[in-house]
Design an enzyme around this catalytic site. Structure first.
Site, PDB file in Angstrom:
ATOM      1  N   CYS A   1      16.383   4.123  -8.270  1.00 47.30           N
ATOM      2  CA  CYS A   1      15.647   5.384  -8.379  1.00 47.30           C
ATOM      3  C   CYS A   1      15.839   6.274  -7.170  1.00 47.30           C
ATOM      4  CB  CYS A   1      14.172   5.118  -8.624  1.00 47.30           C
ATOM      5  SG  CYS A   1      13.893   4.459 -10.271  1.00 47.30           S
TER       6      CYS A   1
ATOM      7  N   HIS B   1      11.235  11.942 -15.177  1.00 47.66           N
ATOM      8  CA  HIS B   1      11.987  11.112 -14.238  1.00 47.66           C
ATOM      9  C   HIS B   1      13.390  10.791 -14.780  1.00 47.66           C
ATOM     10  CE1 HIS B   1      13.054   8.226 -11.297  1.00 47.66           C
ATOM     11  NE2 HIS B   1      12.334   7.198 -11.679  1.00 47.66           N
TER      12      HIS B   1
END
Ligand SMILES: [Zn+2]
Lengths: 151, 405
Positions: B104, B349
């Site tokens: 991430c 996201h």
């Protein structure tokens, strides 16, 4: 015949074989390596074995997983004591030097009421088939709280 | 990152990562509206974000002036990504393009790499492009539950990985479900005002705690949505930056670190040491402390992630994240606004794009261009990602500090 990863890790998976770093006491499981993943030293590693029990350090209850899992499924971070140690370092206290540290692992639970889960509780490790690879079982340990035996 | 110049403390740029005293500045940013973008391909999104960044440069820029690029993507859609993916989307062939994948922290690591190249003098103007097509695959991330692992994260999905911290944080510090839920309430309130956000609705604490349980103790509104998106930044050496804009934003510091739950350290049951390590590198380079941060875009893939990140970044002491949100410090009009864009919880996201988008938002904030979510005259902005690595046993964090001078 096992596929290579399961063949390599078979002793750890099936017999809870681990190693302990003599520089910092870190218990490496299931991997056997030359460098310590906590202190970074290329130290001596002593063979050790883990007990068939663990102490819950934290947990979640999985409600959504692929079909291979039964849900709701408790999954925990477990501290698993070395054989002969006094306790599994519950709540992260450093155990005495004789006792040695526990190994910290992820543990899947089985045959356990999710409501029974609590941080600090002890659970038994039981040998189970985890999955199979083309029909050949890969076995290792899950954790369980025997019914009627909360904590 | 910073050079040995300026600032009275004399410690600026004391640590590594600072080669030849050159500094890097952001000179333009571009985003697309995040969402379920079935009508756009990976290349379509990447191209649009790139063009938006080009068009954002105050004095204009020609593509020929970009001499290197970094491409952040996990390539979840399987679009056979590499440096060539960026070149095909943007037409920027014949220059070095590096694809970055770092869980991430992919987008923020891509940015950091571009900054390092500019500081090192191996690039003058660099493009950072992050993109992720999350929605094309129906399987989703639940299917990546490490099915064929024995001890290494079998059955540990992303909500489980982060949920472990929630259970332990509530146990150790009496943090309540309501305090955790307030992160979602705050970020949805901000996202409702932010034009690029995927979800633009508000919700209440009751909505969060009563939404369906995904992975106890996390409910649906504790989790970020699955979102397509892309974002781009243009970074230039400080000397060149003034040719592109009168208001360049300096890259004051950057940190990157990894850690593991399995190192048996108890801090990693209630937070992410990788974040603390990356933040301390970035603070040191920027010669600041957490108290100097005026605005932050932090990784809130789940509500609990943002709450423990307050602590890991030093915005409050360990265990006091719940009190920090109760006191309103991190609200849009608070002392230290966190995630004015709505964060990953509302904005979405798209993994490779997320870090780049956060940096674009900080860039807008520091230039006073953040519109309805603009905070009061910030000078120092922080961007943070924390990602899961290695079948949920490892973590990776990147922290970047931007500064208006
Ligand atoms: Zn060691």
């Amino acid at each position: 015949m096992y596929e290579p990863p399961f063949w390599r890790d078979r002793e750890a998976n099936e017999r809870l074989a681990a190693t302990e770093c003599d520089a910092c006491g870190y218990v490496s499981f299931p991997e056997r390596r030359e460098v310590c993943k906590r202190c970074g030293e290329r130290g001596e590693f002593r063979d050790t074995r883990l007990e068939e029990r663990g102490i819950v350090q934290s947990y979640v209850i999985q409600n959504r997983l692929p079909d291979a899992f039964e849900t709701p499924l408790p999954v925990a971070v477990m501290d698993v004591p070395q054989v002969g140690a006094n306790d599994g370092g519950s709540d992260g206290d450093d155990a005495g030097s004789d006792a040695g540290e526990p190994a910290r692992v992820y543990g899947l639970f089985t045959e356990t009421d999710p409501e029974a889960m609590a941080i600090g509780m002890e659970a038994a490790a039981v040998f189970r088939e985890l999955f199979d690879v083309e029909g050949l079982p890969v076995g290792s340990f899950k954790f369980t709280v025997p019914r009627g035996e909360n904590r | 990152m910073s050079s040995g110049v300026s600032n009275s403390s004399g410690t600026r740029g004391a640590s590594g990562g600072d080669i030849g005293g050159r500094e890097a500045c952001v000179i333009g940013s571009g985003m697309i509206d995040f969402g379920e973008l079935f009508e756009q391909s990976t290349d379509d999104m990447a191209e649009r974000a790139y063009l938006n960044a080009i068009e954002d440069v105050d004095s204009g820029i020609s593509p020929q002036e970009i001499d290197a690029a970094w491409f952040g993507t996990l390539d979840i859609a399987g679009d056979a990504s590499s440096g060539a993916g960026l070149a095909h989307a943007t037409g920027l062939f014949e220059i070095p393009v590096t694809r970055v994948e770092n869980a991430c922290a992919t987008g923020s690591t891509a940015f950091r790499s571009a900054v390092e190249a500019i500081e090192a003098g191996s690039a003058e103007v660099a493009l950072v492009l992050g993109v992720e097509k999350m929605r094309d695959s129906a399987a989703g991330l639940i299917e990546s539950a490490a099915l064929d692992q024995v001890w290494r994260g079998r059955g540990v999905t992303m909500p489980a990985f982060f949920g472990m911290r929630a259970t332990r944080h509530m146990h150790e510090f009496d943090t309540t479900e309501e305090q955790v839920a307030k992160v979602s309430v705050k970020n949805h309130a901000n996202g409702a005002k932010y034009p690029h956000a995927h979800y633009r609705f508000e919700c209440s604490v009751e909505d969060v705690v009563e939404s369906p349980t995904v992975t106890y103790p996390l409910n649906l509104y504790d989790c970020c949505p699955v979102t397509d998106g892309a974002a781009a930044l243009l970074v230039a050496s400080e000397e060149l930056a003034s040719e592109y804009t009168d208001d360049p934003i300096h890259v004051a510091g950057s940190g990157l670190s990894t850690d593991s739950l399995l190192r048996s350290e108890d801090e990693s049951l209630v937070g992410f040491p990788a974040t603390t390590q990356a933040a301390s590198q970035a603070y040191e380079q920027a010669s600041i402390g957490p108290e100097h941060v005026d605005v932050a875009e932090v990784h809130d893939c789940f509500t609990i992630t943002e709450l423990v990140t307050y602590e890991d970044l030093g915005f409050c002491a360990k265990g006091e994240g719940g009190a920090l949100i109760d006191e309103g410090v991190v609200e849009l009009d608070g002392e230290k606004p966190v995630n004015p864009s709505g964060g990953l919880l509302a904005k979405g996201h798209p993994i490779g794009a997320s870090g780049v988008a956060q940096l674009a938002e900080i860039y807008e904030q520091l230039r006073g261009e953040a519109g309805s979510v603009q905070v009061d005259d910030p000078e120092i902005g922080l961007q943070h990602n924390i990602g899961i690595g290695r079948n949920a046993t490892g973590s990776v964090s990147c922290v970047n500090v931007l500064e208006r001078r």
